[in-house]
Design a protein around this motif. Structure first.
Motif, PDB file in Angstrom:
ATOM      1  N   LYS A  25      -4.685 -31.853   9.763  1.00 36.65           N
ATOM      2  CA  LYS A  25      -5.562 -30.823   8.690  1.00 36.65           C
ATOM      3  C   LYS A  25      -6.932 -30.971   9.130  1.00 36.65           C
ATOM      4  O   LYS A  25      -7.884 -30.181   9.014  1.00 36.65           O
ATOM      5  CB  LYS A  25      -5.151 -31.131   7.353  1.00 36.65           C
ATOM      6  CG  LYS A  25      -3.782 -30.599   7.074  1.00 36.65           C
ATOM      7  CD  LYS A  25      -3.712 -30.841   5.472  1.00 36.65           C
ATOM      8  CE  LYS A  25      -2.740 -31.924   5.169  1.00 36.65           C
ATOM      9  NZ  LYS A  25      -2.100 -32.876   5.315  1.00 36.65           N
ATOM     10  N   VAL A  26      -7.306 -32.191   9.468  1.00 33.33           N
ATOM     11  CA  VAL A  26      -8.569 -32.616   9.735  1.00 33.33           C
ATOM     12  C   VAL A  26      -9.409 -31.551  10.970  1.00 33.33           C
ATOM     13  O   VAL A  26     -10.465 -30.987  10.937  1.00 33.33           O
ATOM     14  CB  VAL A  26      -8.961 -34.162  10.254  1.00 33.33           C
ATOM     15  CG1 VAL A  26      -8.381 -34.423  11.688  1.00 33.33           C
ATOM     16  CG2 VAL A  26     -10.478 -34.164  10.306  1.00 33.33           C
ATOM     17  N   VAL A  27      -8.206 -31.109  11.953  1.00 32.08           N
ATOM     18  CA  VAL A  27      -8.726 -30.206  12.981  1.00 32.08           C
ATOM     19  C   VAL A  27      -9.000 -28.754  12.373  1.00 32.08           C
ATOM     20  O   VAL A  27     -10.092 -28.083  12.698  1.00 32.08           O
ATOM     21  CB  VAL A  27      -7.859 -30.217  14.250  1.00 32.08           C
ATOM     22  CG1 VAL A  27      -8.149 -28.873  15.016  1.00 32.08           C
ATOM     23  CG2 VAL A  27      -7.702 -31.429  14.784  1.00 32.08           C
ATOM     24  N   LEU A  28      -8.302 -28.445  11.362  1.00 32.02           N
ATOM     25  CA  LEU A  28      -8.306 -27.093  10.558  1.00 32.02           C
ATOM     26  C   LEU A  28      -9.599 -27.168   9.924  1.00 32.02           C
ATOM     27  O   LEU A  28     -10.406 -26.082  10.049  1.00 32.02           O
ATOM     28  CB  LEU A  28      -7.020 -26.964   9.803  1.00 32.02           C
ATOM     29  CG  LEU A  28      -7.075 -25.333   9.445  1.00 32.02           C
ATOM     30  CD1 LEU A  28      -7.038 -24.281  10.331  1.00 32.02           C
ATOM     31  CD2 LEU A  28      -5.684 -25.358   8.617  1.00 32.02           C
ATOM     32  N   GLU A  29      -9.772 -28.168   9.234  1.00 31.97           N
ATOM     33  CA  GLU A  29     -11.169 -28.182   8.408  1.00 31.97           C
ATOM     34  C   GLU A  29     -12.397 -28.288   9.500  1.00 31.97           C
ATOM     35  O   GLU A  29     -13.255 -27.528   8.856  1.00 31.97           O
ATOM     36  CB  GLU A  29     -11.182 -29.807   7.738  1.00 31.97           C
ATOM     37  CG  GLU A  29     -10.240 -29.800   6.659  1.00 31.97           C
ATOM     38  CD  GLU A  29     -10.102 -31.178   6.150  1.00 31.97           C
ATOM     39  OE1 GLU A  29     -10.401 -32.103   6.749  1.00 31.97           O
ATOM     40  OE2 GLU A  29      -9.667 -31.337   5.121  1.00 31.97           O
ATOM     41  N   ALA A  30     -12.139 -28.762  10.627  1.00 30.34           N
ATOM     42  CA  ALA A  30     -13.531 -28.855  11.531  1.00 30.34           C
ATOM     43  C   ALA A  30     -13.538 -27.311  11.958  1.00 30.34           C
ATOM     44  O   ALA A  30     -14.524 -26.750  12.084  1.00 30.34           O
ATOM     45  CB  ALA A  30     -13.074 -29.718  12.915  1.00 30.34           C
ATOM     46  N   LEU A  31     -12.364 -26.364  12.401  1.00 33.77           N
ATOM     47  CA  LEU A  31     -12.541 -25.399  12.579  1.00 33.77           C
ATOM     48  C   LEU A  31     -13.043 -24.223  11.339  1.00 33.77           C
ATOM     49  O   LEU A  31     -13.927 -23.440  11.899  1.00 33.77           O
ATOM     50  CB  LEU A  31     -11.129 -24.799  12.949  1.00 33.77           C
ATOM     51  CG  LEU A  31     -10.491 -25.329  14.315  1.00 33.77           C
ATOM     52  CD1 LEU A  31      -9.132 -24.816  14.266  1.00 33.77           C
ATOM     53  CD2 LEU A  31     -11.294 -24.817  15.415  1.00 33.77           C
ATOM     54  N   ALA A  32     -12.809 -24.505  10.274  1.00 30.40           N
ATOM     55  CA  ALA A  32     -13.063 -23.879   9.142  1.00 30.40           C
ATOM     56  C   ALA A  32     -14.719 -23.988   8.970  1.00 30.40           C
ATOM     57  O   ALA A  32     -15.497 -23.357   8.494  1.00 30.40           O
ATOM     58  CB  ALA A  32     -12.678 -24.263   7.822  1.00 30.40           C
ATOM     59  N   CYS A  33     -15.209 -25.157   9.426  1.00 33.67           N
ATOM     60  CA  CYS A  33     -16.825 -25.534   9.331  1.00 33.67           C
ATOM     61  C   CYS A  33     -17.302 -24.946  10.642  1.00 33.67           C
ATOM     62  O   CYS A  33     -18.607 -25.133  10.837  1.00 33.67           O
ATOM     63  CB  CYS A  33     -16.812 -26.895   9.415  1.00 33.67           C
ATOM     64  SG  CYS A  33     -16.509 -27.830   7.895  1.00 33.67           S
ATOM     65  N   GLY A  34     -16.757 -24.251  11.415  1.00 33.24           N
ATOM     66  CA  GLY A  34     -17.331 -23.558  12.714  1.00 33.24           C
ATOM     67  C   GLY A  34     -17.705 -24.470  13.923  1.00 33.24           C
ATOM     68  O   GLY A  34     -18.451 -24.127  14.838  1.00 33.24           O
ATOM     69  N   LEU A  35     -16.836 -25.706  13.934  1.00 29.58           N
ATOM     70  CA  LEU A  35     -17.101 -26.470  14.763  1.00 29.58           C
ATOM     71  C   LEU A  35     -15.987 -26.225  16.120  1.00 29.58           C
ATOM     72  O   LEU A  35     -15.069 -26.470  15.991  1.00 29.58           O
ATOM     73  CB  LEU A  35     -17.009 -28.057  14.431  1.00 29.58           C
ATOM     74  CG  LEU A  35     -17.713 -28.583  13.311  1.00 29.58           C
ATOM     75  CD1 LEU A  35     -17.461 -29.884  12.981  1.00 29.58           C
ATOM     76  CD2 LEU A  35     -19.044 -28.354  13.875  1.00 29.58           C
ATOM     77  N   PRO A  36     -16.435 -26.364  17.165  1.00 31.84           N
ATOM     78  CA  PRO A  36     -15.519 -26.106  18.484  1.00 31.84           C
ATOM     79  C   PRO A  36     -15.083 -27.466  18.456  1.00 31.84           C
ATOM     80  O   PRO A  36     -15.702 -28.668  18.332  1.00 31.84           O
ATOM     81  CB  PRO A  36     -16.637 -26.002  19.651  1.00 31.84           C
ATOM     82  CG  PRO A  36     -17.716 -25.413  19.031  1.00 31.84           C
ATOM     83  CD  PRO A  36     -18.129 -26.033  17.661  1.00 31.84           C
ATOM     84  N   VAL A  37     -14.015 -27.606  18.973  1.00 32.55           N
ATOM     85  CA  VAL A  37     -12.780 -28.623  18.873  1.00 32.55           C
ATOM     86  C   VAL A  37     -12.541 -29.193  20.411  1.00 32.55           C
ATOM     87  O   VAL A  37     -12.222 -28.287  21.125  1.00 32.55           O
ATOM     88  CB  VAL A  37     -11.770 -28.663  18.104  1.00 32.55           C
ATOM     89  CG1 VAL A  37     -10.756 -29.825  18.361  1.00 32.55           C
ATOM     90  CG2 VAL A  37     -12.194 -28.175  16.676  1.00 32.55           C
ATOM     91  N   VAL A  38     -12.807 -30.710  20.672  1.00 25.86           N
ATOM     92  CA  VAL A  38     -12.434 -31.066  21.912  1.00 25.86           C
ATOM     93  C   VAL A  38     -11.117 -32.101  21.723  1.00 25.86           C
ATOM     94  O   VAL A  38     -11.317 -33.008  20.817  1.00 25.86           O
ATOM     95  CB  VAL A  38     -13.437 -31.849  22.524  1.00 25.86           C
ATOM     96  CG1 VAL A  38     -12.866 -32.623  23.874  1.00 25.86           C
ATOM     97  CG2 VAL A  38     -14.605 -31.129  22.679  1.00 25.86           C
TER      98      VAL A  38
END
Length: 124
Positions: A25-38
């Motif tokens: 879920k932390v990745v989904l939270e990051a996406l929701a904040c507009g953060l590109p994910v590595v």
């Protein structure tokens, strides 16, 4: 709440995991904040990140992680596109989207025009 506040002050989210964590879920939270994910190609992460929302690492080494972050920040337009794609991807998993999706499935299955008419549906 503190996690989301920290993410809002960030520019990229790095999650170089090798563990299959189910649905992180932390990745989904990051996406929701507009953060590109590595991140890596573990569990549902390739589906969440794809080619649009960040970079998928072959191996989670320090060198690969650093190179991915460099790539993300090397092109401002690409960063903006990844950020917008991240928000759009997260919206697919919102409660509102799930409500609409489940509602549509129920309407089709029960052959009704609206969920309010379900009260008249036999067995409801």
């Amino acid at each position: 709440l503190k996690v989301v506040e920290a993410m809002k002050r960030s520019h990229v989210f790095c999650f170089p995991t090798e563990a299959s964590e189910g649905f992180p879920k932390v990745v989904l939270e990051a996406l929701a904040c507009g953060l590109p994910v590595v991140t890596t190609r573990v569990s549902v992460l390739p589906h969440l990140i794809g080619e649009e929302c960040g970079i998928l690492l072959g191996k989670p080494t320090e060198e690969n992680l650093a190179e991915a972050v460099k790539v993300i920040f090397s092109d401002a337009k690409k960063y903006e596109l990844m950020s917008a794609a991240a928000v759009a991807k997260a919206q697919q998993y919102s409660l509102e989207n799930w409500r609409e999706s489940i509602g549509e499935t129920l309407r089709r299955s029960w052959k009704v025009d609206s969920l309010s008419s379900l009260e008249d549906h036999e067995g409801f």
